[in-house]
Design a protein around this motif. Structure first.
Motif, PDB file in Angstrom:
ATOM      1  N   GLN A   1      12.188  62.945  33.924  1.00  0.00           N
ATOM      2  CA  GLN A   1      11.090  63.316  32.935  1.00  0.00           C
ATOM      3  C   GLN A   1      11.549  63.938  31.813  1.00  0.00           C
ATOM      4  O   GLN A   1      12.353  64.853  31.855  1.00  0.00           O
ATOM      5  N   ILE A   2      11.030  63.559  30.774  1.00  0.00           N
ATOM      6  CA  ILE A   2      11.686  63.926  29.398  1.00  0.00           C
ATOM      7  C   ILE A   2      10.371  64.907  28.802  1.00  0.00           C
ATOM      8  O   ILE A   2      10.829  65.794  27.928  1.00  0.00           O
ATOM      9  N   PHE A   3       9.323  64.624  28.914  1.00  0.00           N
ATOM     10  CA  PHE A   3       8.112  65.093  28.347  1.00  0.00           C
ATOM     11  C   PHE A   3       7.187  65.180  29.425  1.00  0.00           C
ATOM     12  O   PHE A   3       6.958  64.509  30.520  1.00  0.00           O
ATOM     13  N   SER A   4       5.917  65.868  29.288  1.00  0.00           N
ATOM     14  CA  SER A   4       4.867  65.878  30.363  1.00  0.00           C
ATOM     15  C   SER A   4       4.412  64.489  30.229  1.00  0.00           C
ATOM     16  O   SER A   4       4.003  64.161  29.269  1.00  0.00           O
ATOM     17  N   GLY A   5       4.288  63.984  31.314  1.00  0.00           N
ATOM     18  CA  GLY A   5       3.734  62.746  31.702  1.00  0.00           C
ATOM     19  C   GLY A   5       4.702  61.468  31.306  1.00  0.00           C
ATOM     20  O   GLY A   5       4.343  60.372  31.309  1.00  0.00           O
ATOM     21  N   THR A   6       5.989  61.719  30.807  1.00  0.00           N
ATOM     22  CA  THR A   6       6.803  60.613  30.184  1.00  0.00           C
ATOM     23  C   THR A   6       8.222  60.867  31.398  1.00  0.00           C
ATOM     24  O   THR A   6       8.643  61.745  31.072  1.00  0.00           O
ATOM     25  N   VAL A   7       8.286  59.707  31.664  1.00  0.00           N
ATOM     26  CA  VAL A   7       9.746  59.444  32.480  1.00  0.00           C
ATOM     27  C   VAL A   7      10.771  58.688  31.715  1.00  0.00           C
ATOM     28  O   VAL A   7      10.150  57.425  31.529  1.00  0.00           O
ATOM     29  N   LEU A   8      11.989  58.919  31.640  1.00  0.00           N
ATOM     30  CA  LEU A   8      13.007  57.906  31.038  1.00  0.00           C
ATOM     31  C   LEU A   8      13.592  57.172  32.282  1.00  0.00           C
ATOM     32  O   LEU A   8      13.706  57.821  33.301  1.00  0.00           O
ATOM     33  N   LEU A   9      13.586  55.943  32.083  1.00  0.00           N
ATOM     34  CA  LEU A   9      14.188  55.007  33.005  1.00  0.00           C
ATOM     35  C   LEU A   9      15.482  54.381  32.687  1.00  0.00           C
ATOM     36  O   LEU A   9      15.451  53.833  31.508  1.00  0.00           O
ATOM     37  N   ILE A  10      16.541  54.515  33.446  1.00  0.00           N
ATOM     38  CA  ILE A  10      17.856  53.711  33.144  1.00  0.00           C
ATOM     39  C   ILE A  10      18.346  53.096  34.306  1.00  0.00           C
ATOM     40  O   ILE A  10      18.378  53.611  35.433  1.00  0.00           O
ATOM     41  N   ASP A  11      18.699  51.777  34.218  1.00  0.00           N
ATOM     42  CA  ASP A  11      19.329  51.009  35.050  1.00  0.00           C
ATOM     43  C   ASP A  11      20.470  50.256  34.806  1.00  0.00           C
ATOM     44  O   ASP A  11      20.360  49.480  33.977  1.00  0.00           O
ATOM     45  N   SER A  12      21.553  50.458  35.548  1.00  0.00           N
ATOM     46  CA  SER A  12      22.847  49.524  35.127  1.00  0.00           C
ATOM     47  C   SER A  12      23.281  48.611  36.161  1.00  0.00           C
ATOM     48  O   SER A  12      23.471  49.353  37.263  1.00  0.00           O
ATOM     49  N   ARG A  13      23.397  47.551  36.035  1.00  0.00           N
ATOM     50  CA  ARG A  13      23.870  46.552  37.132  1.00  0.00           C
ATOM     51  C   ARG A  13      24.955  45.394  36.889  1.00  0.00           C
ATOM     52  O   ARG A  13      24.754  44.931  35.858  1.00  0.00           O
ATOM     53  N   TYR A  14      25.751  45.214  37.783  1.00  0.00           N
ATOM     54  CA  TYR A  14      26.931  44.368  37.602  1.00  0.00           C
ATOM     55  C   TYR A  14      26.540  43.446  39.066  1.00  0.00           C
ATOM     56  O   TYR A  14      26.393  43.796  39.928  1.00  0.00           O
ATOM     57  N   ALA A  15      26.393  42.060  38.650  1.00  0.00           N
ATOM     58  CA  ALA A  15      26.238  41.022  39.329  1.00  0.00           C
ATOM     59  C   ALA A  15      27.173  39.823  39.365  1.00  0.00           C
ATOM     60  O   ALA A  15      27.521  39.400  38.134  1.00  0.00           O
ATOM     61  N   SER A  16      27.816  39.130  40.520  1.00  0.00           N
ATOM     62  CA  SER A  16      28.599  37.981  40.742  1.00  0.00           C
ATOM     63  C   SER A  16      27.997  36.958  41.124  1.00  0.00           C
ATOM     64  O   SER A  16      27.428  37.191  42.240  1.00  0.00           O
ATOM     65  N   TYR A  17      28.000  35.961  40.249  1.00  0.00           N
ATOM     66  CA  TYR A  17      27.358  34.534  40.829  1.00  0.00           C
ATOM     67  C   TYR A  17      28.413  33.731  40.933  1.00  0.00           C
ATOM     68  O   TYR A  17      29.613  33.814  40.623  1.00  0.00           O
ATOM     69  N   ARG A  18      28.331  32.464  41.565  1.00  0.00           N
ATOM     70  CA  ARG A  18      29.352  31.552  41.667  1.00  0.00           C
ATOM     71  C   ARG A  18      30.131  31.043  40.684  1.00  0.00           C
ATOM     72  O   ARG A  18      31.150  30.669  40.537  1.00  0.00           O
ATOM     73  N   ASN A  19      29.341  30.948  39.475  1.00  0.00           N
ATOM     74  CA  ASN A  19      29.815  30.401  38.125  1.00  0.00           C
ATOM     75  C   ASN A  19      30.266  31.343  37.134  1.00  0.00           C
ATOM     76  O   ASN A  19      30.747  31.260  36.327  1.00  0.00           O
ATOM     77  N   SER A  20      29.526  32.579  37.350  1.00  0.00           N
ATOM     78  CA  SER A  20      29.773  33.537  36.269  1.00  0.00           C
ATOM     79  C   SER A  20      29.374  35.044  36.765  1.00  0.00           C
ATOM     80  O   SER A  20      28.637  35.172  37.909  1.00  0.00           O
ATOM     81  N   ASP A  21      29.968  36.211  36.106  1.00  0.00           N
ATOM     82  CA  ASP A  21      29.532  37.329  36.387  1.00  0.00           C
ATOM     83  C   ASP A  21      28.675  38.087  35.119  1.00  0.00           C
ATOM     84  O   ASP A  21      28.935  37.572  34.055  1.00  0.00           O
ATOM     85  N   VAL A  22      27.855  38.802  35.475  1.00  0.00           N
ATOM     86  CA  VAL A  22      26.916  39.438  34.329  1.00  0.00           C
ATOM     87  C   VAL A  22      26.558  40.877  34.505  1.00  0.00           C
ATOM     88  O   VAL A  22      26.710  41.535  35.499  1.00  0.00           O
TER      89      VAL A  22
END
Length: 376
Positions: A241-262
């Motif tokens: 929560q950063i202000f009353s009624g407001t929430v900051l969202l952060i997500d960081s993801r690393y994924a490996s696929y058969r042909n590439s990574d992202v």
């Protein structure tokens, strides 16, 4: 969800115990600070008590009240320091001893809190507030045990139409189970299987830890012999929560696929619009997957009243990765969440998505979930 401030009335009750022998003006200021605490005006109470403490640094009763205010502010480190000073000045004061036990309990130092409680119990077994604090101790021990918090299962049915004009029917199942592993920590395990021409079964888990004003989490997944899903992934994130009624969202993801990574970085906000409405907006940034950088976004609005049917609608356009590479995906969804009583919830979602130069898909998902010990 358990909140440490459920114990706050007990500490405030300890702080309300008057101490004789002070000038009337000091007593009036202590009373004003106590009333401010009861009204939730913690900063005002702290201001009064810190000023008094600067004038009477050897007043153990005043330090007890100041420690209570720091604890209500969630500054437990300072509360511990101040209550220890008070106990050093008045080691036989039962109110200070019980206030210290309560602060220790807030810090989840259950063993030390119990030892402090027993010191009072051995001298005055029926001392006011002792029974209440013992009950809080028992409840805290129960909170810290591993317990089942929820189970859910859902079924997906979709129809995909490819750019060549051919169509396929896909189906899938998802099952999840959640546990509480402590007063502020929980873990969820999920198995997700989708059948296309090939079938992928993804196993994933997420660990959540509550912090002041939000949560932090760590998640990961693995898909054995993956076809169109990631082989494995790991992500970390936070909601704060950063202000009353407001929430900051952060997500960081690393994924490996058969042909590439992202790598995917999502940032967003969730804001309360009042009257049980919530608006969530996210920016979705993708790095890799055959492209240097791509960006997209998603928006969702929820109507989520307590113990009543809720609804949501969402729209999104963002880069998505599957076996055929990274493509822009555009989609929309609507859904309903209906409480059925006794912690049981029914969910239904209808969605449409278009994966550029690949396929479009219409899907329906229905599911049912059980929550234990808390409501939706």
């Amino acid at each position: 969800m358990i909140n440490r401030f459920n114990l706050c009335p007990l500490l405030i009750a300890f702080a309300a115990v008057p101490a004789p022998g002070h000038a009337q003006t000091t007593d009036e200021q202590k009373t004003a600070a106590q009333e401010a605490l009861r009204a939730g005006e913690i900063d005002d109470a702290l201001s009064i008590l810190k000023q008094l403490s600067s004038q009477s640094s050897q007043d153990a009763d005043l330090l007890r009240r100041l420690a209570t205010a720091y604890a209500a502010k969630d500054d437990l480190q300072e509360a511990q320091r101040v209550i220890d000073r008070a106990l050093a000045l008045a080691p036989n004061d039962h109110d200070i001893q019980l206030a210290r036990a309560n602060i220790l309990l807030w810090q989840d130092n259950v063993a030390a809190a119990e030892a402090q409680i027993e010191i009072v119990a051995m001298v005055v077994p029926d001392y006011p507030g002792l029974a209440t604090l013992r009950t809080a101790l028992v409840n805290r021990r129960a909170e810290n045990k591993i317990s089942l918090t929820g189970v859910s299962i859902s079924h997906l049915l979709s129809r995909a139409t490819f750019k060549q004009g051919t169509s396929q029917t896909w189906s899938g199942w998802q099952a999840a189970v959640g546990f509480s592993t402590g007063r502020a920590t929980g873990v969820t395990f999920l198995a997700d299987r989708e059948e296309r021409l090939a079938a992928d079964t993804r196993l994933s888990g997420r660990l959540d830890h509550r912090i002041k004003g939000g949560i932090v989490y760590l998640a990961g997944s693995i898909t054995p012999n993956s076809d169109f899903r990631e082989s494995w992934s790991v992500s970390v994130g936070a909601e704060r929560q950063i202000f009353s009624g407001t929430v900051l969202l952060i997500d960081s993801r690393y994924a490996s696929y058969r042909n590439s990574d992202v790598s995917v970085l999502q940032t967003g906000v969730r804001h309360s619009l009042g009257n049980d409405f919530l608006l969530t907006a996210r920016a979705i940034n993708l790095f890799g997957g055959g492209e240097t950088y791509r960006i997209g976004g998603a928006v969702r609005i929820d109507y989520a009243p307590e113990q009543k049917p809720g609804y949501f609608a969402s729209a999104a356009s963002y880069p998505d990765v599957e076996l055929d590479g990274t493509r822009q995906l555009r989609g929309a969804a609507v859904g309903a969440i209906v409480p059925l009583g006794d912690g049981v919830t029914f969910r239904a979602t209808a969605e449409y998505e278009n994966r550029r130069a690949s396929y479009s898909r219409k899907a329906v998902t229905i599911g049912i979930g059980w929550r234990f010990g808390q409501t939706r």
